[in-house]
Write a protein that holds these residues in place. Structure first.
Motif, PDB file in Angstrom:
ATOM      1  N   ALA A  69     -50.004  31.842-126.429  1.00 50.44           N
ATOM      2  CA  ALA A  69     -51.251  31.239-125.951  1.00 50.44           C
ATOM      3  C   ALA A  69     -51.244  31.031-124.446  1.00 50.44           C
ATOM      4  O   ALA A  69     -52.270  31.185-123.775  1.00 50.44           O
ATOM      5  CB  ALA A  69     -51.489  29.908-126.662  1.00 50.44           C
ATOM      6  N   GLU A  70     -50.095  30.680-123.887  1.00 48.28           N
ATOM      7  CA  GLU A  70     -50.056  30.374-122.460  1.00 48.28           C
ATOM      8  C   GLU A  70     -50.104  31.625-121.596  1.00 48.28           C
ATOM      9  O   GLU A  70     -50.281  31.541-120.377  1.00 48.28           O
ATOM     10  CB  GLU A  70     -48.809  29.551-122.150  1.00 48.28           C
ATOM     11  CG  GLU A  70     -48.833  28.210-122.859  1.00 48.28           C
ATOM     12  CD  GLU A  70     -47.731  27.299-122.380  1.00 48.28           C
ATOM     13  OE1 GLU A  70     -47.295  27.463-121.231  1.00 48.28           O
ATOM     14  OE2 GLU A  70     -47.320  26.414-123.147  1.00 48.28           O
ATOM     15  N   ALA A  71     -49.934  32.792-122.206  1.00 50.40           N
ATOM     16  CA  ALA A  71     -50.056  34.047-121.459  1.00 50.40           C
ATOM     17  C   ALA A  71     -51.443  34.644-121.599  1.00 50.40           C
ATOM     18  O   ALA A  71     -51.730  35.685-121.008  1.00 50.40           O
ATOM     19  CB  ALA A  71     -49.012  35.050-121.957  1.00 50.40           C
ATOM     20  N   SER A  72     -52.304  33.984-122.365  1.00 50.40           N
ATOM     21  CA  SER A  72     -53.622  34.536-122.657  1.00 50.40           C
ATOM     22  C   SER A  72     -54.681  33.904-121.777  1.00 50.40           C
ATOM     23  O   SER A  72     -54.511  32.806-121.244  1.00 50.40           O
ATOM     24  CB  SER A  72     -53.987  34.296-124.133  1.00 50.40           C
ATOM     25  OG  SER A  72     -53.056  34.897-125.001  1.00 50.40           O
ATOM     26  N   LYS A  96     -34.692  30.891-126.594  1.00 46.64           N
ATOM     27  CA  LYS A  96     -34.626  30.713-125.149  1.00 46.64           C
ATOM     28  C   LYS A  96     -35.995  30.836-124.476  1.00 46.64           C
ATOM     29  O   LYS A  96     -36.120  31.347-123.365  1.00 46.64           O
ATOM     30  CB  LYS A  96     -33.648  31.705-124.531  1.00 46.64           C
ATOM     31  CG  LYS A  96     -32.218  31.519-125.013  1.00 46.64           C
ATOM     32  CD  LYS A  96     -31.270  32.488-124.315  1.00 46.64           C
ATOM     33  CE  LYS A  96     -29.844  32.267-124.787  1.00 46.64           C
ATOM     34  NZ  LYS A  96     -28.880  33.192-124.118  1.00 46.64           N
ATOM     35  N   GLY A  97     -37.058  30.381-125.179  1.00 47.94           N
ATOM     36  CA  GLY A  97     -38.380  30.334-124.577  1.00 47.94           C
ATOM     37  C   GLY A  97     -39.177  31.613-124.621  1.00 47.94           C
ATOM     38  O   GLY A  97     -40.277  31.683-124.063  1.00 47.94           O
ATOM     39  N   TYR A  98     -38.662  32.630-125.298  1.00 48.57           N
ATOM     40  CA  TYR A  98     -39.375  33.900-125.376  1.00 48.57           C
ATOM     41  C   TYR A  98     -40.336  33.905-126.572  1.00 48.57           C
ATOM     42  O   TYR A  98     -40.083  33.296-127.618  1.00 48.57           O
ATOM     43  CB  TYR A  98     -38.398  35.069-125.519  1.00 48.57           C
ATOM     44  CG  TYR A  98     -37.651  35.419-124.261  1.00 48.57           C
ATOM     45  CD1 TYR A  98     -38.235  36.233-123.296  1.00 48.57           C
ATOM     46  CD2 TYR A  98     -36.371  34.932-124.030  1.00 48.57           C
ATOM     47  CE1 TYR A  98     -37.558  36.557-122.129  1.00 48.57           C
ATOM     48  CE2 TYR A  98     -35.680  35.245-122.868  1.00 48.57           C
ATOM     49  CZ  TYR A  98     -36.277  36.054-121.926  1.00 48.57           C
ATOM     50  OH  TYR A  98     -35.600  36.371-120.778  1.00 48.57           O
ATOM     51  N   ALA A  99     -41.435  34.614-126.402  1.00 47.17           N
ATOM     52  CA  ALA A  99     -42.396  34.830-127.486  1.00 47.17           C
ATOM     53  C   ALA A  99     -43.046  36.193-127.276  1.00 47.17           C
ATOM     54  O   ALA A  99     -43.119  36.693-126.146  1.00 47.17           O
ATOM     55  CB  ALA A  99     -43.452  33.731-127.511  1.00 47.17           C
ATOM     56  N   GLN A 128     -43.910  36.792-123.490  1.00 52.55           N
ATOM     57  CA  GLN A 128     -44.036  35.527-122.771  1.00 52.55           C
ATOM     58  C   GLN A 128     -42.676  34.851-122.661  1.00 52.55           C
ATOM     59  O   GLN A 128     -41.885  34.872-123.594  1.00 52.55           O
ATOM     60  CB  GLN A 128     -45.017  34.615-123.511  1.00 52.55           C
ATOM     61  CG  GLN A 128     -45.128  33.200-122.941  1.00 52.55           C
ATOM     62  CD  GLN A 128     -46.044  32.337-123.779  1.00 52.55           C
ATOM     63  OE1 GLN A 128     -47.246  32.532-123.804  1.00 52.55           O
ATOM     64  NE2 GLN A 128     -45.463  31.373-124.478  1.00 52.55           N
ATOM     65  N   LYS A 129     -42.400  34.259-121.519  1.00 53.79           N
ATOM     66  CA  LYS A 129     -41.156  33.518-121.286  1.00 53.79           C
ATOM     67  C   LYS A 129     -41.496  32.172-120.679  1.00 53.79           C
ATOM     68  O   LYS A 129     -42.139  32.079-119.628  1.00 53.79           O
ATOM     69  CB  LYS A 129     -40.252  34.316-120.337  1.00 53.79           C
ATOM     70  CG  LYS A 129     -39.087  33.534-119.746  1.00 53.79           C
ATOM     71  CD  LYS A 129     -38.063  33.103-120.789  1.00 53.79           C
ATOM     72  CE  LYS A 129     -36.852  32.438-120.094  1.00 53.79           C
ATOM     73  NZ  LYS A 129     -35.891  31.886-121.065  1.00 53.79           N
ATOM     74  N   THR A 169     -44.474  29.402-116.933  1.00 58.22           N
ATOM     75  CA  THR A 169     -44.593  30.436-117.955  1.00 58.22           C
ATOM     76  C   THR A 169     -44.844  31.769-117.266  1.00 58.22           C
ATOM     77  O   THR A 169     -45.738  31.879-116.431  1.00 58.22           O
ATOM     78  CB  THR A 169     -45.759  30.145-118.921  1.00 58.22           C
ATOM     79  OG1 THR A 169     -45.540  28.891-119.565  1.00 58.22           O
ATOM     80  CG2 THR A 169     -45.864  31.230-119.983  1.00 58.22           C
ATOM     81  N   THR A 170     -44.035  32.758-117.590  1.00 58.52           N
ATOM     82  CA  THR A 170     -44.237  34.113-117.077  1.00 58.52           C
ATOM     83  C   THR A 170     -44.573  35.029-118.242  1.00 58.52           C
ATOM     84  O   THR A 170     -44.178  34.763-119.387  1.00 58.52           O
ATOM     85  CB  THR A 170     -42.993  34.634-116.347  1.00 58.52           C
ATOM     86  OG1 THR A 170     -41.894  34.684-117.270  1.00 58.52           O
ATOM     87  CG2 THR A 170     -42.635  33.738-115.179  1.00 58.52           C
ATOM     88  N   TYR A 171     -45.299  36.110-117.969  1.00 60.82           N
ATOM     89  CA  TYR A 171     -45.695  36.989-119.063  1.00 60.82           C
ATOM     90  C   TYR A 171     -45.916  38.411-118.575  1.00 60.82           C
ATOM     91  O   TYR A 171     -46.138  38.675-117.390  1.00 60.82           O
ATOM     92  CB  TYR A 171     -46.950  36.460-119.757  1.00 60.82           C
ATOM     93  CG  TYR A 171     -48.146  36.247-118.863  1.00 60.82           C
ATOM     94  CD1 TYR A 171     -49.058  37.270-118.620  1.00 60.82           C
ATOM     95  CD2 TYR A 171     -48.379  35.013-118.272  1.00 60.82           C
ATOM     96  CE1 TYR A 171     -50.158  37.076-117.803  1.00 60.82           C
ATOM     97  CE2 TYR A 171     -49.475  34.803-117.451  1.00 60.82           C
ATOM     98  CZ  TYR A 171     -50.358  35.834-117.227  1.00 60.82           C
ATOM     99  OH  TYR A 171     -51.446  35.644-116.419  1.00 60.82           O
ATOM    100  N   LEU A 172     -45.851  39.316-119.538  1.00 59.41           N
ATOM    101  CA  LEU A 172     -46.102  40.737-119.328  1.00 59.41           C
ATOM    102  C   LEU A 172     -47.056  41.204-120.416  1.00 59.41           C
ATOM    103  O   LEU A 172     -46.812  40.965-121.607  1.00 59.41           O
ATOM    104  CB  LEU A 172     -44.792  41.528-119.395  1.00 59.41           C
ATOM    105  CG  LEU A 172     -44.910  43.059-119.452  1.00 59.41           C
ATOM    106  CD1 LEU A 172     -45.407  43.598-118.114  1.00 59.41           C
ATOM    107  CD2 LEU A 172     -43.566  43.691-119.807  1.00 59.41           C
TER     108      LEU A 172
END
Length: 712
Positions: A64-67, A604-607, A636-637, A645-648
């Protein structure tokens, strides 16, 4: 405008760097609270079915935080959102609200706007297939986006930025500032996006007495900016005042090049018409929205009053400059240069008042009214080689008066809602000769919804609603104009368009987080378009059709071990009736659309989340619409100790987001296009601040009243 966009982006980067330095000393103090708030977890309570609404929270989305808001709606599992910016719920076109503020946007403009708002700001969305009588009669379905209302006092800042790579570069930045005290809450959003889309088209067109195969390429640049401020004032437990202001400048520029083939010797010998086409399109605009709200709620929450005033202004200037180059041996000769220039100024004034009273014996009753006035000035000037050729000065005004009354009550396990809305609309439409085309529309628009709970996990719901969609000034303007996205197509409105009256019936079953809906929409005067030949040219014209749609929607939403989530939203629709006088209906078949979303929470915070959608070929009686598919992946990390939060995001991996349309009545029209939506997008979202949890103390009168009501 592009320069301003770059300046905004640099300012956000500098500001984020500054705040990192200033807040580094505070991070240790706020880390525990932030961890509690921002922890990733998928919960089964992320979806709730209640009184005709499907309430979806970000807790049911792995990334959700990468969207952004558009992606959150698209992957929610309960709505159908296309890459062209169209949202449908149960095959009904959807109006979007944000915190009770209606977005008067559609298509790509709506998509661009929602992409500018991070999903991290969303508390929940309400998916409403049958809106109640407080909503205008032209709203067939609604998505209401409720943004986060912080329960923490203090200052918090969120900064997001992303950079996308296709054949061109896309960028977006956003800044959200939230401050809350005992009496005030201030929320600011600054957002800027820039996209560059390349479109490839292979078309077949009928022109004069020939059929041309045309290759077309278009380069579209769009910039969307949002500058908004929301101030809430909590006078006491009963009274709340708020004011919202937004400034939204947009800039679209495109270049289109097309030709109907090379001047081969064989074509030249038979004196074939060989041409090239070039156009430059610009659309510069800005909109301003100001909204004031007052809300009253008594201690026992049995009476509520909401009063709302809104002013909106939109100012747009467009220019489409195009030229044909015809081949005459041994070279191409310049044709006429045509400039289509227009400006559009819209002013809208709206007042709403809703009163709700809750009683133990008679249930909950709501009553209210609405008044709106809008005026539009739309001068158009078309020149040929700088000499005036055509002009149109359209003045359009509309007054709307509405009243509604609605009651709702729960009978043991059955919830019943009955509502009636009355609307009176007076429209005046003046052309350049001051010829008036006025009409008045009065009508009653009922809606009924019944929901029965067989158990805590299983409910059934049935509903009926009558809607009315009025043709706007654009659809009524009969001036023939060149389509800015098509080298061989013109568009024209229709002064004789009738309002679209539609009857909607739906039956839905809900089991846990799953949904099955079947229904019917019928309109004797549905507004749509046909492509017809007028002289030498093809023209897209608006007309009234008789149409019936049968549909079925299936939503599956399953969570496993609070780590894995599977969503699937499927729709099937069929048009048993699709008629237009003077044209024979062709082939129809079942249309199938599906979107599957797979999410997983890793260590470790990955999704990660994978989204795959597809649609099948569809014949609607007049056109064939081709199949499409789209595969996207999000990684997402989360870095909790940095609140980062970082994302690809990788989109359209299969290059399947293509559009195909072909007329199946006696006219030659084929269009195969691809908007190059393939991209790799890198982004981050960073939050800062020093907030403390607010201790909520209820007044004695409120607590005593609630206790007494619970004893009854």
């Amino acid at each position: 405008m592009i320069y301003l966009h770059h300046i905004t982006g640099r300012a956000l980067i500098l500001l984020s760097s500054l705040i990192v330095i200033l807040t580094s000393a505070q991070q240790k103090d706020t880390l525990k609270n932030e961890k509690k708030i921002d922890e990733i977890k998928i919960t089964r309570s992320a979806v709730k079915f209640k009184n005709g609404k499907i309430i979806v929270t970000p807790a049911g989305t792995a990334t959700a935080e990468a969207s952004n808001t558009w992606e959150f709606i698209k992957n929610s599992g309960y709505a159908d959102a296309s890459e062209e910016g169209t949202i449908k719920i149960k095959q009904k076109y959807t109006t979007v609200y944000i915190n009770d503020r209606k977005l008067r946007l559609s298509g790509i403009e709506l998509k661009n706007y929602l992409e500018s708002i991070p999903a991290k700001l969303i508390k929940n969305i309400e998916v409403i297939g049958t809106p109640d009588s407080s909503y205008p009669a032209d709203e067939q379905s609604v998505i209401k986006i409720n943004l986060v209302n912080s329960n923490m006092e203090g200052l918090k800042l969120g900064i997001g930025s992303s950079l996308g790579f296709t054949k061109k570069m896309n960028m977006s930045q956003n800044l959200n500032l939230n401050y809350k005290s005992a009496k005030f809450e201030i929320n600011t959003l600054l957002s800027s996006t820039h996209s560059n889309v390349l479109t490839e088209v292979n078309a077949q067109r009928e022109y004069k007495n020939n059929i041309w195969d045309i290759a077309q390429n278009q380069d579209i640049q769009k910039s969307t900016n949002i500058y908004s401020l929301l101030v809430n004032y909590f006078a006491d437990k009963r009274n709340k005042f708020s004011i919202y202001g937004e400034y939204n400048p947009v800039n679209t520029q495109s270049e289109l090049n097309a030709d109907n083939g090379l001047p081969t010797a064989e074509r030249v010998s038979r004196k074939d018409s060989i041409f090239k086409y070039n156009s430059m399109f610009k659309d510069l605009g800005r909109s301003t929205n100001v909204q004031a709200n007052y809300k009253f709620e008594n201690d026992s929450a049995t009476q509520k009053l909401t009063v709302q005033f809104e002013y909106s202004n939109a100012n747009r200037k467009t220019n489409n400059s195009f030229r044909n180059y015809f081949y005459q041996q041994p070279s191409y000769l310049d044709g006429n240069r045509i400039d289509d220039s227009s400006s559009r100024n819209i002013n809208m004034y709206i007042g709403n008042a809703n009163y709700t009273m809750q009683t133990k014996k008679w249930g909950t009753w709501s009553a209210g009214g609405r008044f709106s006035y809008s005026d539009i000035n739309n001068p158009i000037n078309i020149t040929v080689n700088d000499v005036d050729s055509q002009e149109s000065v359209q003045n359009y005004s509309e007054k709307l008066y509405a009243l509604f009354l609605e009651g709702q009550k729960e009978f043991n396990k059955t919830y019943v809602r009955l509502g009636m809305r009355y609307e009176s609309n007076i429209t005046n439409f003046f052309d350049q000769d001051l010829t008036s085309n006025s009409f008045k529309i009065d009508g009653f628009y009922p809606n009924i919804l019944v929901q029965h709970s067989f158990s805590d996990n299983f409910q059934a719901e049935t509903s009926y609603k009558k809607t009315l969609i009025r043709p706007d000034y654009f659809l009524l303007n009969q001036l023939r104009r060149k389509n800015s996205d098509d080298s061989m197509l013109y568009t024209s409105g229709n002064i004789n368009l009738r309002p679209q009256v539609e009857h909607e019936v739906d039956l839905s079953l809900y089991y846990k987080n799953q949904m099955l809906s079947v229904g019917m929409n019928y309109s004797p005067n549905y507004i749509s378009t046909l492509i017809v030949k007028r002289g030498d040219y093809l023209v897209q014209e608006y007309n009234n059709f008789k149409m019936m749609t049968l549909y079925a929607s299936l939503a599956l939403n399953k969570v496993f071990n609070n780590k894995y989530i599977v969503k699937n939203y499927s729709t099937v629709n069929y048009l048993p009736i699709m008629e237009f006088e003077g044209f024979e209906k062709g082939k129809t078949n079942f249309a199938f659309d599906n979107r599957t979303v797979l999410g997983i929470i890793l260590k470790k915070g990955y999704a990660a989340e994978v989204s795959y959608s597809f649609s099948t070929d569809f014949y609607d009686g007049f056109f064939k619409h081709g199949k499409t598919n789209n595969l996207s992946i999000t990684l997402q990390k989360k870095i909790p100790h940095l609140n980062l939060t970082t994302y690809l995001v990788v989109t359209d991996l299969l290059r399947g987001q293509k559009n195909y349309d072909e007329a199946i009545y006696p006219i030659v029209y084929k269009n195969s296009s691809y908007n190059d939506s393939r991209s790799i997008r890198l982004g981050l979202y960073w939050t800062f601040g020093n907030q403390k949890l607010k201790e909520i103390k209820k007044e004695d009168s409120l607590m005593d009243d609630l206790k007494n009501r619970n004893r009854k």
